[in-house]
Design a protein around this motif. Structure first.
Motif, short mmCIF file in Angstrom:
data_model
loop_
_atom_site.label_atom_id
_atom_site.label_comp_id
_atom_site.label_asym_id
_atom_site.label_seq_id
_atom_site.Cartn_x
_atom_site.Cartn_y
_atom_site.Cartn_z
N ASP A 137 0.81 -1.22 0.00
CA ASP A 137 0.00 0.00 0.00
C ASP A 137 0.85 1.28 0.00
O ASP A 137 0.32 2.37 0.17
N ILE A 138 2.17 1.12 -0.22
CA ILE A 138 3.06 2.27 -0.30
C ILE A 138 3.18 2.72 -1.75
O ILE A 138 3.40 1.90 -2.65
N ARG A 146 6.40 12.68 -3.51
CA ARG A 146 5.36 12.44 -2.53
C ARG A 146 5.29 10.95 -2.22
O ARG A 146 5.45 10.12 -3.12
N VAL A 147 5.02 10.64 -0.97
CA VAL A 147 4.88 9.25 -0.54
C VAL A 147 3.55 9.11 0.19
O VAL A 147 3.22 9.93 1.06
N ALA A 152 -2.87 7.80 2.35
CA ALA A 152 -2.59 8.90 3.27
C ALA A 152 -1.14 9.33 3.13
O ALA A 152 -0.24 8.50 2.96
N ALA A 153 -0.90 10.64 3.19
CA ALA A 153 0.45 11.17 3.03
C ALA A 153 1.37 10.68 4.15
O ALA A 153 0.97 10.61 5.31
N VAL A 154 2.59 10.32 3.78
CA VAL A 154 3.62 9.95 4.75
C VAL A 154 4.64 11.08 4.78
O VAL A 154 5.18 11.46 3.74
N HIS A 155 4.88 11.62 5.93
CA HIS A 155 5.80 12.75 6.05
C HIS A 155 7.21 12.26 6.33
O HIS A 155 7.49 11.66 7.37
N LEU A 156 8.08 12.50 5.38
CA LEU A 156 9.48 12.08 5.47
C LEU A 156 10.38 13.31 5.48
O LEU A 156 10.08 14.32 4.85
N GLN A 202 14.20 4.25 10.76
CA GLN A 202 13.22 5.34 10.77
C GLN A 202 12.21 5.17 9.64
O GLN A 202 10.99 5.37 9.85
N LEU A 203 12.68 4.81 8.47
CA LEU A 203 11.77 4.61 7.34
C LEU A 203 10.80 3.46 7.61
O LEU A 203 9.61 3.56 7.32
N ARG A 204 11.33 2.39 8.18
CA ARG A 204 10.46 1.24 8.45
C ARG A 204 9.37 1.59 9.45
O ARG A 204 8.24 1.10 9.34
N GLN A 205 9.69 2.42 10.42
CA GLN A 205 8.67 2.83 11.39
C GLN A 205 7.53 3.58 10.70
O GLN A 205 6.37 3.48 11.11
N LYS A 206 7.85 4.31 9.65
CA LYS A 206 6.84 5.11 8.96
C LYS A 206 6.11 4.35 7.84
O LYS A 206 4.99 4.72 7.47
N LEU A 207 6.77 3.31 7.30
CA LEU A 207 6.23 2.67 6.10
C LEU A 207 5.69 1.26 6.32
O LEU A 207 4.78 0.83 5.61
#
Length: 228
Positions: A137-138, A146-147, A152-156, A202-207
């Motif tokens: 779903d990413i 944009r991600v 829903a937007a993911v803020h990176l 950090q990326l894995r926590q968000k994605l």
């Protein structure tokens, strides 16, 4: 009319590899091309422009990494390394030299064929220069930077985005620590593997739905990462 069969060049000096891999490739719908050393392999590569190459590192006339470097001077298709050398440095050197993947001997033919399919599919995807990359779903918009996750937007942070874009740009290829660090942070940081691990976390926590069992950013232990 004869159906099109992708041609796979197998460069290996072990007759038994050709004896069982040739029929396995044919059964999977490919046309195997045999070469028993690097010299004949490079000649066949130039003459027949195969759709992919399976290359052994321990060749009698030339080290496989040297053969890979010579091949990459004129061939841009998928190259899978097939070798009994299991040291991480061998894998890293081969991937840095332009290999798409690395399979250790002894190997399961099912795994080899699966990795071959993935390498060929990802090479076609890269040639198509996709602007949108997806994993589950990413969704990554490489043009709009944009991600989103499930819409829903993911803020990176800028560096988190650059890291994700570098991985996605590899289209499923294994990218070594050195390749990623150089691309995102520059040559001065090519040894900062722990720094990279922090950003991957950090990326894995968000994605990831479950960061402890990632499906978007996959680890190749001791080597690097790939975009799932």
């Amino acid at each position: 009319m004869t159906a099109f069969r992708p041609r796979i060049l197998v460069i290996d000096d072990e007759p038994q590899i050709h004896r069982f891999l040739g029929p396995a490739l044919e059964a999977a719908g490919y046309e195997p091309i045999r070469a028993d050393d690097a010299t004949s392999g490079l000649r066949e590569l130039a003459r027949k422009a195969p759709d992919a190459v399976i290359l052994d590192l321990g060749l009698p006339d030339m080290d496989g990494k040297e053969a890979l470097a010579k091949a990459r001077a004129f061939y841009d298709g998928p190259v899978l390394i097939l070798s009994a050398r299991d040291r991480e440095t061998e894998k890293i050197d081969a991937l840095d030299a332009g290999a798409d993947d690395y399979v250790e001997k002894p190997f399961g033919v099912g795994e080899l064929l699966a990795r071959l399919r993935v390498a060929m599919r990802h090479r076609l995807r890269r040639e198509g220069a996709e602007e949108i990359m997806r994993s589950g779903d990413i969704e990554i918009d490489l043009v709009g930077r944009r991600v989103t996750r499930a819409g829903a937007a993911v803020h990176l942070s800028p560096k988190e985005y650059d890291l994700l874009a570098a991985l996605a740009g590899g289209s499923g290829r294994v990218l070594t620590h050195r390749q990623i660090l150089t691309a995102v942070w520059g040559p001065a940081h090519e040894q900062d593997v722990q720094y990279l691990r922090v950003f991957i976390g950090q990326l894995r926590q968000k994605l990831e739905a479950d960061p402890s069992s990632p499906g978007v950013i996959l680890t190749e232990p001791g080597v690097g990462y790939r975009f799932g």
